[in-house]
Design a protein around this motif. Structure first.
Motif, short mmCIF file in Angstrom:
data_model
loop_
_atom_site.label_atom_id
_atom_site.label_comp_id
_atom_site.label_asym_id
_atom_site.label_seq_id
_atom_site.Cartn_x
_atom_site.Cartn_y
_atom_site.Cartn_z
N ALA A 106 0.86 -1.19 0.00
CA ALA A 106 0.00 0.00 0.00
C ALA A 106 0.90 1.23 0.00
N SER A 107 1.09 1.82 -1.16
CA SER A 107 2.07 2.90 -1.31
C SER A 107 1.77 4.14 -0.47
N THR A 108 0.51 4.39 -0.13
CA THR A 108 0.19 5.57 0.68
C THR A 108 -0.03 5.23 2.16
N SER A 109 0.38 4.04 2.58
CA SER A 109 0.13 3.64 3.97
C SER A 109 0.88 4.52 4.98
N SER A 110 2.09 4.93 4.67
CA SER A 110 2.82 5.81 5.59
C SER A 110 2.18 7.19 5.62
N PHE A 111 1.66 7.63 4.48
CA PHE A 111 0.92 8.89 4.43
C PHE A 111 -0.29 8.80 5.36
N GLY A 112 -1.06 7.72 5.25
CA GLY A 112 -2.23 7.55 6.11
C GLY A 112 -1.86 7.51 7.57
N CYS A 113 -0.76 6.85 7.87
CA CYS A 113 -0.30 6.77 9.25
C CYS A 113 0.09 8.16 9.76
N ALA A 114 0.67 8.98 8.89
CA ALA A 114 1.05 10.35 9.27
C ALA A 114 -0.17 11.23 9.53
N ILE A 115 -1.32 10.84 8.99
CA ILE A 115 -2.57 11.57 9.26
C ILE A 115 -3.22 11.03 10.54
N CYS A 116 -3.18 9.73 10.72
CA CYS A 116 -3.82 9.07 11.87
C CYS A 116 -3.10 9.38 13.19
N ASP A 117 -1.79 9.32 13.18
CA ASP A 117 -1.01 9.42 14.42
C ASP A 117 -1.20 10.73 15.19
N PRO A 118 -1.25 11.90 14.53
CA PRO A 118 -1.44 13.12 15.32
C PRO A 118 -2.82 13.20 15.99
N VAL A 119 -3.82 12.54 15.40
CA VAL A 119 -5.14 12.50 16.04
C VAL A 119 -5.01 11.71 17.35
N LEU A 120 -4.31 10.58 17.30
CA LEU A 120 -4.07 9.80 18.52
C LEU A 120 -3.25 10.62 19.52
#
Length: 163
Positions: A106-120
């Motif tokens: 999933a080429s954008t998985s790190s991008f998604g993680c970079a969006i998810c993590d600050p919410v957490l």
């Protein structure tokens, strides 16, 4: 650099990670304290090891050690867990631009993680309050009739004090 970061990301790649973070917050909120904090510390420690073969060589081990230290501190401090998630966000950012994605297919998985993590991280920065408390209705106040039938409502007069 930021243009490259958002390259190939549509609305779903931005909204879905926020939804994932909110689902995680809801699920983790089901745990009572201190289990919520202990689980959260272990969870962020696992996230810190996710990139061990991510393409940055020895820096991957240094990052993992730093997150492990913060996870250990997180056993007693939600602030340490929040900092660990923010650092993981930075690591996600660099992996999206220069390294291997967190999920290889999933080429954008790190991008998604970079969006998810600050919410957490934000949730942990506020002490990880239960999300379910927000949805609980306040108990309705008892009516006068209900108060009269409450054995504790008239405690002072029963005990000889003034009502």
């Amino acid at each position: 650099m930021l243009n490259h970061f958002f390259e190939g990301a549509g609305p779903i790649e931005i909204v879905a990670p926020v939804v994932v973070a909110l689902i995680l917050i809801a699920l983790i909120s089901l745990l009572k304290e201190p289990a919520r904090q202990k689980f959260s510390a272990v969870f962020v420690a696992g996230a810190g090891a996710a990139y061990l073969s991510g393409g940055f060589g020895i820096w991957e081990f240094a990052f993992c050690a730093l997150i492990t230290f913060l996870a250990f501190r997180g056993l007693d401090s939600y602030r340490a867990i929040a900092i660990a998630w923010l650092l993981h966000t930075v690591w996600d950012f660099f992996h999206h631009l220069y390294g291997n994605p967190i999920i290889p297919f999933a080429s954008t998985s790190s991008f998604g993680c970079a969006i998810c993590d600050p919410v957490l991280a934000l949730w942990y920065a506020f002490g990880a309050p239960s999300a379910w408390r927000l949805f609980k209705r306040a108990r309705p106040e008892m009516s006068t009739a209900g108060a009269a039938s409450d054995p504790h409502s008239n405690r002072r007069s029963v005990e000889g004090g003034r009502g």
